[in-house]
Design an enzyme around this catalytic site. Structure first.
Site, mmCIF file in Angstrom:
data_model
loop_
_atom_site.group_PDB
_atom_site.id
_atom_site.type_symbol
_atom_site.label_atom_id
_atom_site.label_comp_id
_atom_site.label_asym_id
_atom_site.label_seq_id
_atom_site.Cartn_x
_atom_site.Cartn_y
_atom_site.Cartn_z
ATOM 1 N N ASN A 41 0.842 -1.214 0.000
ATOM 2 C CA ASN A 41 0.000 0.000 0.000
ATOM 3 C C ASN A 41 0.869 1.252 0.000
ATOM 4 O OD1 ASN A 41 -2.314 -1.543 0.192
ATOM 5 N ND2 ASN A 41 -2.524 -1.317 2.415
ATOM 6 N N ASP A 238 -13.633 4.553 3.722
ATOM 7 C CA ASP A 238 -13.069 3.325 4.272
ATOM 8 C C ASP A 238 -11.697 3.708 4.809
ATOM 9 O OD1 ASP A 238 -11.809 0.914 4.713
ATOM 10 O OD2 ASP A 238 -12.186 0.082 2.728
ATOM 11 N N ASP A 244 -1.197 4.032 5.809
ATOM 12 C CA ASP A 244 -0.201 3.726 4.771
ATOM 13 C C ASP A 244 -0.076 4.894 3.800
ATOM 14 O OD1 ASP A 244 0.030 1.214 5.933
ATOM 15 O OD2 ASP A 244 -1.501 0.344 4.627
HETATM 16 O O1 RIB Z 1 -2.856 -0.916 6.580
HETATM 17 C C1 RIB Z 1 -3.828 -1.600 5.849
HETATM 18 C C2 RIB Z 1 -3.352 -2.975 5.494
HETATM 19 O O2 RIB Z 1 -3.204 -3.721 6.661
HETATM 20 C C3 RIB Z 1 -4.314 -3.749 4.632
HETATM 21 O O3 RIB Z 1 -4.103 -3.544 3.252
HETATM 22 C C4 RIB Z 1 -4.096 -5.171 5.071
HETATM 23 O O4 RIB Z 1 -3.424 -5.948 4.133
HETATM 24 C C5 RIB Z 1 -3.328 -5.067 6.364
HETATM 25 O O5 RIB Z 1 -2.088 -5.555 6.222
#
Ligand code: RIB
Length: 259
Positions: A41, A238, A244
């Site tokens: 991400n 969401d 990230d």
């Molecule tokens: O931070 C979000 C992520 O945490 C998701 O994409 C999931 O894979 C988890 O690892």
């Protein structure tokens, strides 16, 4: 170049009216499969923000692994250093999302758990070409600890996202340029409820900067003193991976500033 060493997961997302309680079954509205994992991400978000990004990590020899690699590549991320683990499945995350954006996540590491010292030795020369290095805790902590010890002292700039939250005791804190816990993680890591005192705890132990992600309240930056940076208002759809996206943006901003 921005290097991301971390996890790639297939996120299996079930939309529910409300999160199930222990022992309870709720009826989901929809299930979707999204490329995820904190590492992947961050890599995708940094590339979308215009960064020159290389992702370092592992996937399994399965269709999820292929889909994740294609998704990274189509976002413009260099996946030449991604290795395939034949014996392990690609990492997965089961995610439940409520209508108001609240979520709960359970991850199975799979190939992410094999991002080990041997792998880091193979990719090390390429990794240290980076100006900024983004790390998170979905790969073994031991791998992160030894990498931090081996890195040259001043470059790359190291941004560590302590998520999912885990003890930092084994990490060389003085090699962390920016630690980015959210409020809950900061409190759990230090046992200190007061944000300023908790952030100072890490600065006193050698971390150069603590940036605490505080959701709608923005962020708090602690180096010599605590600075509050308010957020821009957005509608929550969401909240998965919002942290990230934050880290990716921080990495790109530091890269642009040449820090
Ligand atoms: O931070 C979000 C992520 O945490 C998701 O994409 C999931 O894979 C988890 O690892």
């Amino acid at each position: 170049m921005i290097a991301v060493l971390g996890s790639a997961n297939m996120d299996i997302v079930t939309e529910v009216d409300r999160l199930p309680r222990p022992g309870e079954t709720v009826v989901g509205r929809r299930i979707c499969y999204y490329p995820g994992g904190k590492g992947a991400n961050q890599a995708v978000a940094a590339a979308r923000l215009g960064g020159d990004v290389v992702f370092f990590g592992k996937v399994g020899r399965d269709s999820f692994g292929e889909q994740l690699t294609v998704s990274l590549r189509s976002a413009g991320v260099d996946t030449s250093q991604v290795e395939i683990e034949s014996e392990l499945p690609t990492g997965t995350a089961s995610i439940w999302v409520e209508e108001n954006g609240e979520n709960a996540i359970a991850c199975v590491a799979g190939a992410n758990g094999a991002v080990n010292g041997e792998y880091v030795r193979r990719i090390f020369d390429r990794l240290v070409e980076a100006d900024v290095l983004l790390l998170q805790f979905e790969i073994p902590l031991q791998t992160i600890a030894s990498l931090l010890l081996d890195l040259p002292p001043d470059r790359p700039v190291v941004i560590v996202d302590p998520a999912p939250v885990a003890e930092l005791a084994g990490l060389p804190l003085a090699r962390i340029d920016v630690l980015t816990p959210n409020r809950g993680e900061l409190q759990r890591l230090t046992g200190i409820a007061d944000l300023e005192r908790a952030a100072a705890h890490f600065v006193e132990r050698g971390v150069r900067n603590v940036v605490c992600k505080a959701g709608a309240d923005g962020a708090y930056w602690m180096a010599e003193r605590l600075v509050h940076v308010p957020s821009i208002r957005v509608e929550t759809v969401d909240s998965t991976a919002s942290g990230d996206a934050f880290n990716a943006a921080l990495g790109c901003a530091l890269m642009q500033k040449g820090m």
